[in-house]
Design an enzyme around this catalytic site. Structure first.
Site, PDB file in Angstrom:
ATOM      1  N   LYS A 122       0.828  -1.201   0.000  1.00  8.34           N
ATOM      2  CA  LYS A 122       0.000   0.000   0.000  1.00  8.34           C
ATOM      3  C   LYS A 122       0.866   1.255   0.000  1.00  8.34           C
ATOM      4  CE  LYS A 122      -1.756   3.407   2.618  1.00  8.34           C
ATOM      5  NZ  LYS A 122      -1.321   4.114   3.822  1.00  8.34           N
ATOM      6  N   ASP A 140      -5.972   0.189   0.471  1.00  5.37           N
ATOM      7  CA  ASP A 140      -5.987   0.493   1.892  1.00  5.37           C
ATOM      8  C   ASP A 140      -7.336   0.058   2.463  1.00  5.37           C
ATOM      9  OD1 ASP A 140      -7.674   2.386   0.773  1.00  5.37           O
ATOM     10  OD2 ASP A 140      -7.296   3.798   2.388  1.00  5.37           O
TER      11      ASP A 140
END
Length: 213
Positions: A122, A140
DNA sequence: CTCCCGATAT
DNA sequence: ATATCAGGAG
Protein backbone atom coordinates in the site's frame (compact mmCIF):
# COMPACT_ATOMS: atom_id res chain seq x y z
CA UNK A 1 -8.17 -5.52 -22.91
CA UNK A 2 -10.04 -5.32 -19.64
CA UNK A 3 -12.92 -7.60 -18.74
CA UNK A 4 -14.96 -4.83 -17.19
CA UNK A 5 -18.71 -4.94 -17.58
CA UNK A 6 -21.11 -2.06 -18.10
CA UNK A 7 -21.69 -1.60 -14.40
CA UNK A 8 -17.98 -1.37 -13.65
CA UNK A 9 -17.49 1.12 -16.47
CA UNK A 10 -20.33 3.24 -15.13
CA UNK A 11 -18.88 3.20 -11.61
CA UNK A 12 -15.50 4.34 -12.92
CA UNK A 13 -17.07 7.05 -15.03
CA UNK A 14 -19.08 8.49 -12.14
CA UNK A 15 -16.13 8.41 -9.76
CA UNK A 16 -14.00 10.19 -12.34
CA UNK A 17 -16.64 12.88 -12.75
CA UNK A 18 -17.03 13.35 -8.99
CA UNK A 19 -13.32 13.39 -8.21
CA UNK A 20 -11.58 14.67 -11.35
CA UNK A 21 -8.28 15.84 -9.90
CA UNK A 22 -7.21 13.62 -7.03
CA UNK A 23 -3.91 13.88 -5.27
CA UNK A 24 -2.53 12.77 -1.94
CA UNK A 25 -3.54 14.80 1.11
CA UNK A 26 -0.34 13.91 2.90
CA UNK A 27 1.76 17.07 3.01
CA UNK A 28 5.38 16.69 2.00
CA UNK A 29 8.23 18.49 0.27
CA UNK A 30 10.30 15.54 -0.90
CA UNK A 31 9.76 11.92 -1.97
CA UNK A 32 11.29 10.74 1.27
CA UNK A 33 8.95 12.93 3.30
CA UNK A 34 5.98 11.42 1.50
CA UNK A 35 7.32 7.98 2.31
CA UNK A 36 7.58 8.90 6.00
CA UNK A 37 4.11 10.46 6.01
CA UNK A 38 2.66 7.37 4.39
CA UNK A 39 4.26 5.07 6.96
CA UNK A 40 2.72 7.27 9.63
CA UNK A 41 -0.71 7.03 7.99
CA UNK A 42 -1.31 3.43 9.08
CA UNK A 43 -4.51 3.32 11.14
CA UNK A 44 -4.51 7.09 11.43
CA UNK A 45 -6.29 9.95 9.67
CA UNK A 46 -4.35 12.09 7.22
CA UNK A 47 -5.28 15.08 9.35
CA UNK A 48 -3.41 13.62 12.31
CA UNK A 49 -0.46 12.73 10.10
CA UNK A 50 -0.21 16.26 8.70
CA UNK A 51 -0.38 17.74 12.17
CA UNK A 52 2.48 15.52 13.28
CA UNK A 53 4.68 15.93 10.20
CA UNK A 54 4.43 19.70 10.30
CA UNK A 55 6.55 19.61 13.44
CA UNK A 56 8.45 16.44 12.57
CA UNK A 57 9.86 17.75 9.31
CA UNK A 58 11.15 20.84 11.06
CA UNK A 59 13.43 18.61 13.12
CA UNK A 60 14.26 15.98 10.52
CA UNK A 61 14.14 16.35 6.75
CA UNK A 62 16.45 13.97 4.93
CA UNK A 63 17.08 10.21 5.21
CA UNK A 64 20.39 11.14 6.82
CA UNK A 65 18.58 13.23 9.45
CA UNK A 66 16.15 10.43 10.28
CA UNK A 67 18.74 7.65 10.36
CA UNK A 68 20.66 9.57 12.98
CA UNK A 69 17.63 10.68 14.97
CA UNK A 70 17.32 10.05 18.68
CA UNK A 71 14.69 7.34 19.00
CA UNK A 72 12.93 8.87 22.00
CA UNK A 73 12.74 12.26 20.32
CA UNK A 74 11.37 10.69 17.16
CA UNK A 75 8.78 8.71 19.11
CA UNK A 76 7.61 11.84 20.88
CA UNK A 77 7.14 13.75 17.65
CA UNK A 78 4.97 11.06 16.11
CA UNK A 79 3.22 9.80 19.23
CA UNK A 80 -0.14 11.27 18.25
CA UNK A 81 -0.32 9.07 15.14
CA UNK A 82 -0.47 5.85 17.16
CA UNK A 83 1.73 2.73 16.88
CA UNK A 84 4.49 5.21 17.56
CA UNK A 85 7.15 2.75 18.72
CA UNK A 86 6.82 0.56 15.64
CA UNK A 87 6.58 3.55 13.35
CA UNK A 88 9.62 5.27 14.86
CA UNK A 89 11.75 2.15 14.56
CA UNK A 90 10.55 1.51 11.02
CA UNK A 91 11.16 5.07 9.87
CA UNK A 92 14.64 5.09 11.33
CA UNK A 93 15.55 1.74 9.80
CA UNK A 94 13.95 2.70 6.52
CA UNK A 95 15.98 5.90 6.42
CA UNK A 96 19.21 4.04 7.12
CA UNK A 97 18.45 1.47 4.43
CA UNK A 98 17.84 4.23 1.91
CA UNK A 99 21.14 5.87 2.79
CA UNK A 100 23.11 2.63 2.75
CA UNK A 101 21.50 0.75 -0.12
CA UNK A 102 20.00 3.41 -2.35
CA UNK A 103 22.43 6.31 -2.09
CA UNK A 104 19.94 8.40 -0.12
CA UNK A 105 17.29 8.25 -2.87
CA UNK A 106 13.79 6.76 -2.54
CA UNK A 107 13.66 3.71 -4.88
CA UNK A 108 11.44 3.98 -7.96
CA UNK A 109 10.18 0.40 -8.10
CA UNK A 110 7.88 -1.81 -6.06
CA UNK A 111 10.39 -4.52 -5.25
CA UNK A 112 12.94 -2.15 -3.72
CA UNK A 113 10.29 -0.11 -1.93
CA UNK A 114 8.71 -3.08 -0.16
CA UNK A 115 12.17 -4.22 0.90
CA UNK A 116 12.34 -1.15 3.16
CA UNK A 117 11.38 -1.30 6.84
CA UNK A 118 7.73 -0.45 7.43
CA UNK A 119 6.93 -0.29 3.72
CA UNK A 120 4.28 -2.66 2.37
CA UNK A 121 2.47 -2.71 -0.95
CA UNK A 122 0.00 0.00 0.00
CA UNK A 123 2.71 2.46 1.04
CA UNK A 124 4.90 1.55 -1.94
CA UNK A 125 2.10 2.10 -4.43
CA UNK A 126 1.24 5.49 -2.94
CA UNK A 127 4.82 6.63 -3.45
CA UNK A 128 5.15 5.09 -6.92
CA UNK A 129 2.08 6.97 -8.09
CA UNK A 130 2.61 10.32 -6.41
CA UNK A 131 6.36 10.63 -6.88
CA UNK A 132 7.19 8.71 -10.04
CA UNK A 133 3.88 8.60 -11.87
CA UNK A 134 4.12 4.82 -12.01
CA UNK A 135 0.77 2.96 -12.03
CA UNK A 136 -0.02 1.22 -8.76
CA UNK A 137 -3.24 0.03 -7.17
CA UNK A 138 -3.38 1.30 -3.60
CA UNK A 139 -5.48 -1.06 -1.50
CA UNK A 140 -5.99 0.49 1.89
CA UNK A 141 -8.88 0.05 4.31
CA UNK A 142 -11.21 2.24 2.20
CA UNK A 143 -10.41 0.63 -1.13
CA UNK A 144 -10.77 -2.84 0.35
CA UNK A 145 -14.10 -2.10 2.02
CA UNK A 146 -15.66 -0.32 -0.96
CA UNK A 147 -14.45 -2.85 -3.51
CA UNK A 148 -16.23 -5.54 -1.52
CA UNK A 149 -19.42 -3.48 -1.16
CA UNK A 150 -19.53 -2.64 -4.85
CA UNK A 151 -18.88 -6.25 -5.75
CA UNK A 152 -15.67 -5.45 -7.62
CA UNK A 153 -13.96 -8.30 -5.77
CA UNK A 154 -14.96 -11.45 -3.94
CA UNK A 155 -11.82 -11.42 -1.85
CA UNK A 156 -10.93 -9.88 1.49
CA UNK A 157 -7.18 -10.17 1.35
CA UNK A 158 -5.75 -6.80 0.21
CA UNK A 159 -3.26 -8.35 -2.19
CA UNK A 160 -5.96 -10.42 -3.87
CA UNK A 161 -8.19 -7.36 -4.08
CA UNK A 162 -5.31 -5.49 -5.65
CA UNK A 163 -4.99 -8.12 -8.37
CA UNK A 164 -8.74 -8.24 -8.95
CA UNK A 165 -8.92 -4.47 -9.40
CA UNK A 166 -5.89 -4.45 -11.69
CA UNK A 167 -7.77 -6.84 -13.96
CA UNK A 168 -10.84 -4.65 -14.37
CA UNK A 169 -9.20 -1.22 -14.46
CA UNK A 170 -6.81 0.09 -17.06
CA UNK A 171 -3.29 0.71 -15.87
CA UNK A 172 -3.27 4.46 -16.30
CA UNK A 173 -6.25 4.74 -13.94
CA UNK A 174 -4.88 2.64 -11.08
CA UNK A 175 -3.55 5.50 -8.96
CA UNK A 176 -6.46 7.85 -9.49
CA UNK A 177 -9.03 5.12 -8.95
CA UNK A 178 -7.49 4.26 -5.60
CA UNK A 179 -7.50 7.88 -4.49
CA UNK A 180 -11.07 8.37 -5.67
CA UNK A 181 -12.25 5.44 -3.58
CA UNK A 182 -10.42 6.85 -0.58
CA UNK A 183 -12.19 10.22 -0.91
CA UNK A 184 -15.47 8.46 -1.60
CA UNK A 185 -14.91 6.29 1.46
CA UNK A 186 -14.38 9.25 3.73
CA UNK A 187 -17.35 11.24 2.49
CA UNK A 188 -20.02 8.71 1.55
CA UNK A 189 -19.15 5.04 1.73
CA UNK A 190 -17.92 5.20 5.30
CA UNK A 191 -17.04 2.12 7.30
CA UNK A 192 -19.54 2.92 10.01
CA UNK A 193 -22.59 4.74 8.68
CA UNK A 194 -22.44 4.63 4.91
CA UNK A 195 -24.53 7.47 3.52
CA UNK A 196 -26.43 5.37 0.99
CA UNK A 197 -29.20 7.98 0.83
CA UNK A 198 -26.89 10.53 -0.73
CA UNK A 199 -24.68 8.10 -2.59
CA UNK A 200 -24.22 8.67 -6.32
CA UNK A 201 -23.37 4.99 -6.79
CA UNK A 202 -26.24 3.45 -4.84
CA UNK A 203 -28.10 2.50 -8.03
CA UNK A 204 -25.10 0.36 -8.95
CA UNK A 205 -24.35 -1.03 -5.50
CA UNK A 206 -25.25 -4.56 -4.36
CA UNK A 207 -24.69 -3.56 -0.72
CA UNK A 208 -27.07 -0.59 -0.80
CA UNK A 209 -28.91 -0.07 2.46
CA UNK A 210 -32.69 -0.03 1.94
CA UNK A 211 -35.03 2.55 3.48
CA UNK A 212 -35.23 2.32 7.26
CA UNK A 213 -32.01 0.31 7.05
C1' DC B 1 -3.17 -14.89 13.44
C1' DT B 2 -1.68 -11.29 16.97
C1' DC B 3 0.35 -7.18 18.23
C1' DC B 4 1.18 -2.40 17.88
C1' DC B 5 -1.64 2.49 19.97
C1' DG B 6 -3.32 7.60 20.12
C1' DA B 7 -7.22 10.56 18.51
C1' DT B 8 -11.79 11.05 17.18
C1' DA B 9 -16.78 10.11 16.29
C1' DT B 10 -20.84 7.91 17.72
C1' DA C 1 -17.64 1.84 25.88
C1' DT C 2 -16.77 0.82 21.17
C1' DA C 3 -15.43 1.29 16.31
C1' DT C 4 -12.42 3.19 13.14
C1' DC C 5 -8.54 5.56 11.04
C1' DA C 6 -4.24 6.14 3.65
C1' DG C 7 -0.97 -1.06 7.62
C1' DG C 8 2.98 -3.82 8.41
C1' DA C 9 5.92 -7.11 10.95
C1' DG C 10 6.70 -11.32 13.47
Amino acid sequence: MKTQNTRTREILKILRARYPDVKTQLRHKTPFQLLVATILSAQCTDRQVNAATEKLFRHFKTPEDFSGADTAALENLIKSTGFYRNKAANIKNCARQIVERFDGQVPDNLEDLVSLAGVGRKTANIVLGAVFGIPGMVVDTHVARISVRLGLTGNKDPEKIEKDLMKIITEEDWNDFSLRLIFFGRQICRAKNPDCENCFLSHLCPAKKENGK
